[in-house]
Every structure is written in C-alpha cells, then in structure tokens.
Design an enzyme around this catalytic site. Structure first.
Site, PDB file in Angstrom:
ATOM      1  N   CYS A 113       0.818  -1.228   0.000  1.00 39.45           N
ATOM      2  CA  CYS A 113       0.000   0.000   0.000  1.00 39.45           C
ATOM      3  C   CYS A 113       0.849   1.273   0.000  1.00 39.45           C
ATOM      4  O   CYS A 113       0.350   2.347  -0.342  1.00 39.45           O
ATOM      5  CB  CYS A 113      -0.951   0.002   1.186  1.00 39.45           C
ATOM      6  SG  CYS A 113      -2.146  -1.345   1.117  1.00 39.45           S
ATOM      7  N   HIS A 250      -3.181   7.741   1.751  1.00 37.46           N
ATOM      8  CA  HIS A 250      -3.581   6.400   1.320  1.00 37.46           C
ATOM      9  C   HIS A 250      -5.024   6.187   1.773  1.00 37.46           C
ATOM     10  O   HIS A 250      -5.374   6.439   2.917  1.00 37.46           O
ATOM     11  CB  HIS A 250      -2.659   5.368   1.965  1.00 37.46           C
ATOM     12  CG  HIS A 250      -3.086   3.952   1.733  1.00 37.46           C
ATOM     13  ND1 HIS A 250      -3.544   3.514   0.520  1.00 37.46           N
ATOM     14  CD2 HIS A 250      -3.134   2.889   2.568  1.00 37.46           C
ATOM     15  CE1 HIS A 250      -3.849   2.229   0.614  1.00 37.46           C
ATOM     16  NE2 HIS A 250      -3.617   1.827   1.847  1.00 37.46           N
ATOM     17  N   ASN A 280      -9.948   0.276  -0.339  1.00 39.51           N
ATOM     18  CA  ASN A 280      -8.490   0.278  -0.337  1.00 39.51           C
ATOM     19  C   ASN A 280      -7.975  -0.346  -1.642  1.00 39.51           C
ATOM     20  O   ASN A 280      -8.113  -1.545  -1.845  1.00 39.51           O
ATOM     21  CB  ASN A 280      -7.992  -0.511   0.879  1.00 39.51           C
ATOM     22  CG  ASN A 280      -6.488  -0.450   1.030  1.00 39.51           C
ATOM     23  OD1 ASN A 280      -5.774  -0.070   0.115  1.00 39.51           O
ATOM     24  ND2 ASN A 280      -6.012  -0.849   2.198  1.00 39.51           N
TER      25      ASN A 280
HETATM   26  O1  UT7 Z   1      -3.691  -0.540   3.413  1.00 39.46           O
HETATM   27  C1  UT7 Z   1      -2.959  -1.280   4.327  1.00 39.46           C
HETATM   28  C2  UT7 Z   1      -3.193  -0.785   5.670  1.00 39.46           C
HETATM   29  N1  UT7 Z   1      -4.327  -1.433   6.251  1.00 39.46           N
HETATM   30  C3  UT7 Z   1      -5.169  -0.752   6.981  1.00 39.46           C
HETATM   31  O2  UT7 Z   1      -5.035   0.449   7.071  1.00 39.46           O
HETATM   32  C4  UT7 Z   1      -6.211  -1.487   7.774  1.00 39.46           C
HETATM   33  C5  UT7 Z   1      -6.093  -1.128   9.217  1.00 39.46           C
HETATM   34  N2  UT7 Z   1      -7.151  -1.659  10.047  1.00 39.46           N
HETATM   35  C6  UT7 Z   1      -8.439  -1.279   9.942  1.00 39.46           C
HETATM   36  O3  UT7 Z   1      -8.777  -0.483   9.108  1.00 39.46           O
HETATM   37  C7  UT7 Z   1      -9.432  -1.807  10.958  1.00 39.46           C
HETATM   38  O4  UT7 Z   1      -8.743  -2.497  11.983  1.00 39.46           O
HETATM   39  C8  UT7 Z   1     -10.486  -2.740  10.330  1.00 39.46           C
HETATM   40  C9  UT7 Z   1     -11.424  -1.935   9.454  1.00 39.46           C
HETATM   41  C10 UT7 Z   1      -9.809  -3.831   9.518  1.00 39.46           C
HETATM   42  C11 UT7 Z   1     -11.329  -3.405  11.428  1.00 39.46           C
HETATM   43  O5  UT7 Z   1     -11.925  -2.408  12.247  1.00 39.46           O
HETATM   44  P1  UT7 Z   1     -11.871  -2.536  13.824  1.00 39.46           P
HETATM   45  O6  UT7 Z   1     -12.629  -1.406  14.382  1.00 39.46           O
HETATM   46  O7  UT7 Z   1     -10.416  -2.674  14.210  1.00 39.46           O
HETATM   47  O8  UT7 Z   1     -12.692  -3.860  14.069  1.00 39.46           O
HETATM   48  P2  UT7 Z   1     -12.222  -5.178  14.824  1.00 39.46           P
HETATM   49  O9  UT7 Z   1     -11.224  -5.912  14.013  1.00 39.46           O
HETATM   50  O10 UT7 Z   1     -11.887  -4.827  16.237  1.00 39.46           O
HETATM   51  O11 UT7 Z   1     -13.576  -6.003  14.828  1.00 39.46           O
HETATM   52  C12 UT7 Z   1     -14.680  -5.592  15.623  1.00 39.46           C
HETATM   53  C13 UT7 Z   1     -15.802  -6.595  15.451  1.00 39.46           C
HETATM   54  C14 UT7 Z   1     -15.379  -8.029  15.691  1.00 39.46           C
HETATM   55  O12 UT7 Z   1     -16.451  -8.698  16.363  1.00 39.46           O
HETATM   56  P3  UT7 Z   1     -16.396  -8.949  17.946  1.00 39.46           P
HETATM   57  O13 UT7 Z   1     -15.166  -9.774  18.171  1.00 39.46           O
HETATM   58  O14 UT7 Z   1     -16.330  -7.589  18.566  1.00 39.46           O
HETATM   59  O15 UT7 Z   1     -17.660  -9.679  18.196  1.00 39.46           O
HETATM   60  C15 UT7 Z   1     -15.240  -8.603  14.302  1.00 39.46           C
HETATM   61  O16 UT7 Z   1     -15.475  -9.985  14.247  1.00 39.46           O
HETATM   62  O17 UT7 Z   1     -16.300  -6.543  14.115  1.00 39.46           O
HETATM   63  C16 UT7 Z   1     -16.341  -7.867  13.571  1.00 39.46           C
HETATM   64  N3  UT7 Z   1     -16.117  -7.775  12.139  1.00 39.46           N
HETATM   65  C17 UT7 Z   1     -17.104  -7.567  11.252  1.00 39.46           C
HETATM   66  N4  UT7 Z   1     -18.431  -7.429  11.398  1.00 39.46           N
HETATM   67  C18 UT7 Z   1     -19.172  -7.219  10.290  1.00 39.46           C
HETATM   68  C19 UT7 Z   1     -14.943  -7.832  11.478  1.00 39.46           C
HETATM   69  N5  UT7 Z   1     -15.143  -7.669  10.146  1.00 39.46           N
HETATM   70  C20 UT7 Z   1     -16.471  -7.500   9.982  1.00 39.46           C
HETATM   71  C21 UT7 Z   1     -17.290  -7.285   8.867  1.00 39.46           C
HETATM   72  N6  UT7 Z   1     -18.625  -7.138   9.060  1.00 39.46           N
HETATM   73  N7  UT7 Z   1     -16.800  -7.195   7.615  1.00 39.46           N
END
Ligand code: UT7
Length: 323
Positions: A113, A250, A280
């Site tokens: 990225c 980005h 992304n």
């Molecule tokens: O370009 C390369 C660089 N990459 C990035 O910049 C990505 C960096 N990370 C992020 O953008 C975020 O961490 C994410 C968007 C990937 C995830 O957001 P988050 O607020 O960190 O969510 P999380 O991983 O803490 O997940 C929260 C909850 C979880 O459920 P529980 O454990 O709280 O019950 C996940 O299982 O959301 C759940 N979850 C989803 N729910 C619905 C994870 N993915 C999804 C989904 N739809 N697609």
C-alpha cells in the site's frame, strides 16, 4: 537545481461496482458495519480477463492526455503493484508495450500500500540524477484476485483500480516555492511481516496465496507512523502543516485518515477523500485520489501537497510536492 515536477495525473476504475449491501448478500457483513468502521461505501472489481496492466494502461493514457503529451515523450515507467499480471516480466513492461513505446525503461516497485510513495521517490531520484527526463509513475492493483472471500475481516476492505502521475525534469530555484517534489521520506520494518501479508508466493508455496491481516495491529501502527513520516517530509521540505494546501492520504480507512490528519495538525477540509468510492486499492489509492482532486479542481497548480501511505512490510512513507 533539477526537480521532478508533476505535469499530469490520470486514473481508471473498473466498471463493475459492488456496494456494501450487495457484498452483504454473500459475506456475513453489513453496510452499517463497513461504513462505520472504514468509510467505504463501494468498490470496483476488474472484469474477467481485465488485468492490472489493463488498469494501468487506462490510467496512464488519462494522465498523458491530462499532461498534453504522447507516450513517446516518456522515457521511464515505474509501476507500483503487489498484484502483477505475471511473476515476471514486470507489469511495467506490459504497460510500456501497451502504450506503443519502443524506447526508455520500465520496472515494477513492490511496497504494497506504500508502493506509490516508494515509486514517486524512485522516480524523483532518477530525475534528479539525470537518468530520466519524463517519468510515468503508476499505482495499479487487482486486489480482488488475492482476497479470501470467506474472511469478512479483509474481503470487504479492498478494491481494484489504477492511478498515474507524470513527472518532468525542470530547472528550479531550489526553494520550497518551487513546483515539483520537495522531499521524500521512506521507512520499512520487516519485523512486522505477520501483520499484513499474502500467504503464498513463488519461492515458498508456488501458489499466489490470499491476503491475511491483523487489522487492529496495523491500525495501531498506521496513525503514528504516517504522522511521523509526514512531519519528517514536511521538515525536510522546509514547510509546515499550515503551508500544506492538500493532504492526499492512502485511502484505506476514514478513521485512520482523520486521526493522522489531526495528529499532523491539518484540518479535514484540506484532506482529499475518495475511499468511500473505491475502498483500499493499495498502491493505486494515492494517484487515484490525486487525479480525482486535480480533475475536480480541488488541487490547483502551485498547491502544496502531502501524500502518506502505509502497508504490508510494514512499509510506509510520505512525499511533499508542489503541484
Ligand atoms: O492498506 C494497508 C493498511 N491497512 C489498513 O489500514 C487497515 C487497518 N485496520 C483497519 O482499518 C481496521 O482495523 C479494520 C477496518 C480492519 C477493522 O476495524 P476494527 O474497528 O479494528 O474492528 P475489529 O477488528 O476490532 O472487529 C470488531 C468486530 C469483531 O467482532 P467482535 O469480536 O467484537 O464480536 C469482528 O469480528 O467486528 C467484527 N467484524 C465484522 N463485522 C461485520 C470484522 N469484520 C467484519 C465485517 N462485518 N466485515
């Protein structure tokens, strides 16, 4: 002194648009979750038989038209991608042939990225060293081809697309008021390989593999590393965040974009946002957003622009230039 001055930008997004709600029919997710957590509303997917090089060629043609020059005026192509058409040769050489070029040189840069920051920095170095007079710098990706469609934590985040910028060697005064690239800052730390990677490869599994990411961990690194890179690049350029007209970040996650802008002291009114439209697109996201902002009239000639990106590696960087 010689500076690498941007003279045109272009972009291309595949025609197939998939909204969050459409994705939610096949993946256990919702429009609300994706919008709230990322700001993404839809993504574009390349058609069957449409390759990274096709996206890159379309973006390159758009940039050539925007600059008012021909492909034969270009003497180097640097293409940032992690989703090449073939393991080798470089996708850049396919673009070179696709544009009808029979001279100059072309190669790929792989920094996931952060690829466009690495490609811009490489092009800048070549131009300043006198190795290239006009460089076509492209970011192009088909990340839809390396998604695990069973993994909702990653497959909702990425899309396909391409963007391109043309840099030209021009004689300048050597002050921050010059047009062109004023400063670059690159970093990487291979100890973080496991935070964001593809679980296949030529020498390891002889398969392409699919993307794996510890999203929260990447998130934690993103804001501090992006802000630090941006601040270093601004300092090196002899400018401050007050001088910056536009940040072109980005486009991965709206929350990361907002937090990074705040940390650098740049108001959101000065931040170019396109993440809602395409998700992304990895190395393509910065030139895509830049091209959109140039075409819409947001970014005007003489504006000071800061770009910053982070991704797998981890690798990250920032570039400050005057459009
Ligand atoms: O370009 C390369 C660089 N990459 C990035 O910049 C990505 C960096 N990370 C992020 O953008 C975020 O961490 C994410 C968007 C990937 C995830 O957001 P988050 O607020 O960190 O969510 P999380 O991983 O803490 O997940 C929260 C909850 C979880 O459920 P529980 O454990 O709280 O019950 C996940 O299982 O959301 C759940 N979850 C989803 N729910 C619905 C994870 N993915 C999804 C989904 N739809 N697609």
């Amino acid at each position: 002194m010689i500076r690498a001055v941007p003279i045109g930008a272009g972009h291309y997004l595949p025609k197939n648009v998939v909204t969050n709600s459409e994705l939610a029919k096949t993946v256990d997710t919702s429009d609300d979750w994706i919008v709230t957590r990322t700001g993404i509303q839809q993504r574009h997917f390349a058609a069957d038989g449409e390759y990274t090089s096709d996206l890159a060629i379309a973006a390159a043609k758009d940039a050539l038209e925007n600059a008012g020059i021909e492909a034969s005026d270009i003497d180097s192509i640097i293409l940032a991608t992690s989703t090449p058409d073939q393991t080798f040769p470089s996708t850049a050489t396919k673009v070179q042939a696709g544009l009808g070029m029979t001279s100059g040189f072309a190669f790929d840069v792989q920094a996931v990225c952060a690829g466009f920051a690495f490609a811009m920095t490489t092009a800048n170095s070549l131009i300043v060293a006198g190795q290239s007079k006009r460089a076509l710098v492209i970011g192009a990706e088909t990340f839809s081809r390396i998604m695990d469609w069973e993994d909702r934590t990653t497959c909702v985040l990425f899309g396909d697309g391409a963007g391109a910028v043309i840099l030209e060697a021009q004689e300048c005064e050597g002050t921050p008021n010059d047009r062109g690239i004023l400063a670059c800052e690159l970093s990487s730390d291979g100890n973080y390989n496991d935070l964001l990677y593809v679980d296949g490869g030529v020498s390891s599994t002889q398969t392409t593999g699919v993307l794996r990411m510890q999203g929260q961990e990447v998130f934690k690194h993103a804001v501090s590393k992006l802000a630090a890179a941006g601040e270093t690049a601004m300092e090196r350029a002899g400018v401050t965040s007050d001088d910056v007209d536009w940040v072109v970040p980005h486009q991965a996650n709206l929350r990361i974009i907002k937090s990074t802008a705040k940390k650098m002291g740049v108001p959101m009114e000065k931040v170019v946002l396109t993440v809602h439209n395409h998700g992304n697109t990895s190395a393509a996201s910065i030139p895509l957003a830049l091209s959109v902002a140039v075409k819409s009239g947001q970014i005007k000639r003489g504006n000071l622009v800061l770009t910053e990106a982070i991704g797998g590696g981890l690798a990250w960087g920032a570039v400050v230039f005057r459009w």
